[in-house]
Structures are given as structure tokens and as C-alpha cells.
Motif scaffolding. Structure first.
Motif, mmCIF file in Angstrom:
data_model
loop_
_atom_site.group_PDB
_atom_site.id
_atom_site.type_symbol
_atom_site.label_atom_id
_atom_site.label_comp_id
_atom_site.label_asym_id
_atom_site.label_seq_id
_atom_site.Cartn_x
_atom_site.Cartn_y
_atom_site.Cartn_z
ATOM 1 N N ALA A 33 0.780 -1.156 0.008
ATOM 2 C CA ALA A 33 -0.024 0.025 -0.066
ATOM 3 C C ALA A 33 0.810 1.443 -0.170
ATOM 4 C CB ALA A 33 -0.810 0.048 1.194
ATOM 5 N N GLU A 34 2.090 1.268 0.638
ATOM 6 C CA GLU A 34 2.985 2.441 0.650
ATOM 7 C C GLU A 34 3.627 2.337 -0.715
ATOM 8 O OE1 GLU A 34 6.021 2.746 3.519
ATOM 9 O OE2 GLU A 34 4.501 2.683 5.435
ATOM 10 N N GLY A 35 3.634 1.443 -1.434
ATOM 11 C CA GLY A 35 4.428 1.338 -2.820
ATOM 12 C C GLY A 35 5.639 0.659 -2.558
ATOM 13 N N ASP A 36 6.033 0.314 -1.480
ATOM 14 C CA ASP A 36 7.320 -0.250 -1.175
ATOM 15 C C ASP A 36 7.397 -1.826 -1.305
ATOM 16 O OD1 ASP A 36 9.952 -0.966 -0.097
ATOM 17 O OD2 ASP A 36 9.539 0.044 1.619
ATOM 18 N N ALA A 37 7.383 -2.114 -2.811
ATOM 19 C CA ALA A 37 7.141 -3.549 -3.422
ATOM 20 C C ALA A 37 8.468 -4.350 -3.091
ATOM 21 C CB ALA A 37 6.938 -3.491 -4.870
ATOM 22 N N LYS A 38 9.673 -3.569 -2.776
ATOM 23 C CA LYS A 38 11.041 -4.331 -2.582
ATOM 24 C C LYS A 38 10.891 -4.919 -1.365
ATOM 25 C CE LYS A 38 14.051 -1.551 -5.793
ATOM 26 N NZ LYS A 38 15.214 -0.726 -5.748
#
Length: 456
Positions: A161-166
Motif C-alpha cells: 500500500a506504501e508502494g514499497d514492493a521491494k
């Protein structure tokens, strides 16, 4: 904090770049998870058919738990992303914390109920003798860690949800790799057998969760501050999470039910041979859908953020671009399967006994691979519905494909037209393609209404 802030900037920036940057790591994570499931079964198979049957017997129970956890993760992802998109950081933090509390309570309840009912459930499923004993041994080790599995799913959803896919990828990949590494140690080196496979599973899950908790509560370098000492909780987010999460959980379960029914049709069409052909070919087709799952995770986050920001043009761009990306991947994988169908079939039919189904597997792969190009239209529209909080629409799209259309066409071709195994393959393909047209048209209509309401 820079990593997370960059991730949020990506999430709120160009939707095409956001889809690419988030889906890439998630594709790798999903691939590793799929590979782990396969390798885990191979390690257990070395213990003999009873051990394999015991772990397989627990799988339907575990799938119910994972379906619930995955659904709640999707609900959390969508709601938190919406608040981030609306630039409501405190609301996003509150939604994430409410999700954590929800999972803790549900996890405790599910653990208690599953532990007291597991033996009766397994007997009801037909397990007896040594298989039942081994399955209970496995179950009593895994079930107490239900909260760990559920919390890991929600923690991963918050990262997405934060965009922190890594980091979301790291949670899945490290857990999967560790499980594969621990399996031979616990199963064979320490001679724990089926119990060893269970210990490898729970230890790897605990390590994955510990990583996420370290980032959230010790290192505290995430965009969201999840400290429970900060801000009061807004429990209005509870219903929003459940209104997306429960339909998503049911959608996950519907896919398992559909596979069970399709197995039956393959068995009706050609007995044990049909079942062997279907399960072999379907494993390959499932690998082909792994990239779609990664894109789907990205769509829910990016669309959710765009919806929260009230930017319906960005929402539409994210949805359409994701489908184009999924379509290109689907066509590419389909072409690979078409070209190398004989080589792939040989992996499942290299023995003297297996050679009898070689041509059937080749034929199944060639027909079933036509399933892949249509998949993104339904799957990614369903993810878009989840992102905007329309959980029931997402559920309808999935059930329409899995239980209604595919099952109907398989029944029609196998039981009415008497086409045999070919009927199963074409039933699945035609059902999926029909759903692709209906789902995509419905998705476009919903987006158009959202854009029109925004103009008013």
C-alpha cells in the motif's frame, strides 16, 4: 525513511511507472512462492505416499486460512492506499493499525476453532490410519502459528500500500527460500519426517514476519508510523477493510472449489488418466498466471491511491496499462507453451508408464495455454474493483469465471456434447474468454461512471 518516501512518490506519480515498479518485485515474489510450494512437495514426496497424502490432506484446511489472510490483506492494501492517495497519513496509519488488531483477534479465534476441530474435519474428509496420524502431527505444529501467517499477509499488504514492493518482495522471497533450505535439514538430517516439514514452514513464516515487524516497530523507517501510542484508532476503517477483504477471501476460496470441480470433470471424461493429464498441464498454466498475480497486487495499490486522490484519469490509465502489460505477458507465455509443448510434457511423462499420457498432455497444454491472454482482463479488473473498494463486484467477477462459466462450459462439452477431455480444456478456455469480455466491459462502465460523477 527515504526508501519509503520514494515508494510513496512512485505510488502517487505516473501510474504506468508505478505499475511497472510495483509489479516487477511482486512477480518475483509470487514466482518464488509458487516454486517453493512445488519444491516443498518434492521434499515431502521422498518420505513416501502416506507422507505426501498427509500434507496434501492438510492443504484444503490451510487454503481456507490463507484465503482469509489474503483477503484481509487485499482489504488492508486497498484502504491504506486510498488514504495515502488522499494524503491522509494519519488515516492510513489508523487503517493499518486497525487491520493488525483485526487479524490478531481473528487469528486467535481461527487458531482455537481449528485446533479443536481439525481431527473431526480430517476424518470427515476421509483420512484414516497412518495418513490421519501424520496429518494430525503436521497440523498440530502449523495451526498454532495461524496468527503468524495472517499477520505476515497483512504486513505485506501494508508495504504494498506504501508502494514499497521491494520489501514486500523480500518478506515473501526470504520466507520461501528459507523454507526450501530448511526442509531437507528438518525432514532428513534431523529425521523429523512430516513434522520436520511443518517446523520448516512455521520457522520460515516467523522469520518473514519478524523482518516486517522490525521495519515497522524497531527501525521505524517506513512512511507510516504504526506505533500504537500515537493517535487514536478510527474503527470506521474496520468495515471498509472487511467489505473488501471478505469478498476477496471468498473469491480465493471459489478458485479452489472450481479446481476441485474441474478435477471431477477431467475424471469423468477419462478417469485417472484425465486427472493426471489435467493436474500436470494445469501446473504449467498456473506458472503462466504468476506474472498476472504480481501485476494484480500492483493494480490494487495504484488504483487505490488514485481513487483516494480523486484522480479518475490516473485510475483509468493504471487499469488499462496493467491489462496491456498482462496481455503481452499472456501472449508471450502462450507462445512459449505452444512452441515447447512437447518438451514441457516430457517433464511429466518421461517414465514408461507416463509415456501413455504424453500426447494428451501436449494437447492439453496447447489448448489450455489459450487461457492466458484472456486472464488479465478478468483478474486485473477484479483487482481494480478491490482498489476502489467495490469488493462485491470483484467477487462476482471471480465467481462468474470460476464456478459459473468454466464449470458450465465444461459440463456442456463433457456431459452434453460428449467431447471427452478436449471438452474440459475448451470449457475452461471459453469460460475464461467469455468472462474476460464481460468483466472488462463492466470495469470500463464503472470507471466511466466514476469519471462522470467526478465532473458533476
Amino acid at each position: 525513511m527515504e526508501t519509503s518516501h520514494k515508494s510513496v512518490a512512485t505510488l502517487l506519480g505516473d501510474p504506468k511507472k508505478a505499475i511497472l515498479k510495483i509489479s516487477g518485485p511482486m512477480m518475483l515474489a509470487m514466482f518464488m512462492q509458487t516454486l517453493y510450494n512445488l519444491v516443498d512437495a518434492i521434499w515431502v514426496a521422498g518420505l513416501g505416499p502416506n507422507a505426501l497424502a498427509a500434507v496434501g490432506g492438510f492443504f484444503p484446511i490451510f487454503m481456507i486460512i490463507i484465503s482469509l489472510a489474503t483477503g484481509l490483506g487485499i482489504g488492508t492494501n486497498a484502504v491504506v492506499a486510498q488514504r495515502i492517495g488522499a494524503k491522509d497519513k494519519s488515516g492510513a496509519e489508523s487503517a493499518a493499525k486497525v487491520a493488525i488488531l483485526l487479524v490478531l483477534m481473528l487469528g486467535a479465534g481461527v487458531t482455537f476453532l481449528s485446533l479443536i476441530s481439525i481431527k473431526s474435519a480430517l476424518i470427515l474428509m476421509g483420512q484414516t490410519g497412518e495418513v490421519l496420524t501424520l496429518c494430525l502431527q503436521y497440523s498440530y505444529i502449523v495451526l498454532p502459528f495461524t496468527i503468524v501467517f495472517m499477520l505476515t499477509n497483512v504486513a505485506n499488504a501494508i508495504l504494498r500500500a506504501e508502494g514499497d514492493a521491494k520489501r514486500a518482495m523480500m518478506v515473501i522471497v526470504i520466507g520461501s527460500v528459507l523454507n526450501v533450505a530448511l526442509d531437507p535439514i528438518f525432514i532428513y538430517l534431523l529425521k523429523l519426517g512430516v513434522a520436520g516439514a511443518a517446523y520448516a514452514t512455521v520457522i520460515s513464516a516467523a522469520v518473514s514476519l519478524s523482518m516486517a515487524m522490525y521495519w515497522f516497530f524497531i527501525r521505524k523507517d517506513m512512511y507510516l508510523d504504526l506505533s500504537f501510542r500515537k493517535n487514536q484508532l478510527d474503527f470506521s476503517f474496520l468495515w471498509k477493510i472487511l467489505s473488501i477483504g471478505i469478498p476477496a477471501s471468498l473469491a480465493q476460496l471459489s478458485m479452489s472449489i472450481a479446481i476441485f470441480i474441474l478435477n471431477k470433470f477431467a475424471s469423468i471424461a477419462a478417469g485417472a488418466k484425465g486427472l493426471a493429464v489435467f493436474t500436470s498441464a494445469w501446473r504449467i498454466i498456473n506458472f503462466g498466471t504468476v506474472p498476472m498475480l504480481g501485476i494484480s497486487a500492483a493494480v490494487t495499490s495504484v488504483v487505490g491511491a488514485a481513487y483516494g486522490a480523486g484522480d479518475m484519469n490516473k485510475l483509468e490509465k493504471a487499469h488499462f496499462y496493467a491489462i496491456k502489460l498482462g496481455l503481452m505477458i499472456g501472449i508471450s507465455v502462450m507462445a512459449i507453451v505452444q512452441i515447447f509443448s512437447k518438451q514441457i510434457a516430457f517433464l511429466f511423462a518421461y517414465s514408461r508408464e507416463g509415456s501413455a499420457i504424453f500426447n494428451d498432455i501436449v494437447n492439453a497444454l496447447r489448448v489450455l495455454s489459450l487461457f492466458l491472454p484472456g486472464t488479465p482482463f478478468g483478474m486485473l479488473t477484479s483487482a481494480m474493483f478491490q482498489g476502489i473498494g467495490h469488493g462485491v463486484k470483484s467477487l462476482i467477477v471471480t465467481i462468474f469465471r470460476t464456478i459459473i462459466l468454466q464449470v458450465f462450459f465444461c459440463w456442456f462439452f463433457v456431459s452434453v456434447m460428449k467431447v471427452g477431455l478436449q471438452g474440459v480444456w475448451w470449457g475452461i478456455v471459453i469460460g475464461n474468454l467469455t468472462n474476460a469480455v464481460v468483466a472488462f466491459s463492466w470495469g470500463k462502465s464503472v470507471i466511466r461512471k466514476l469519471k462522470n460523477s467526478k465532473r458533476v
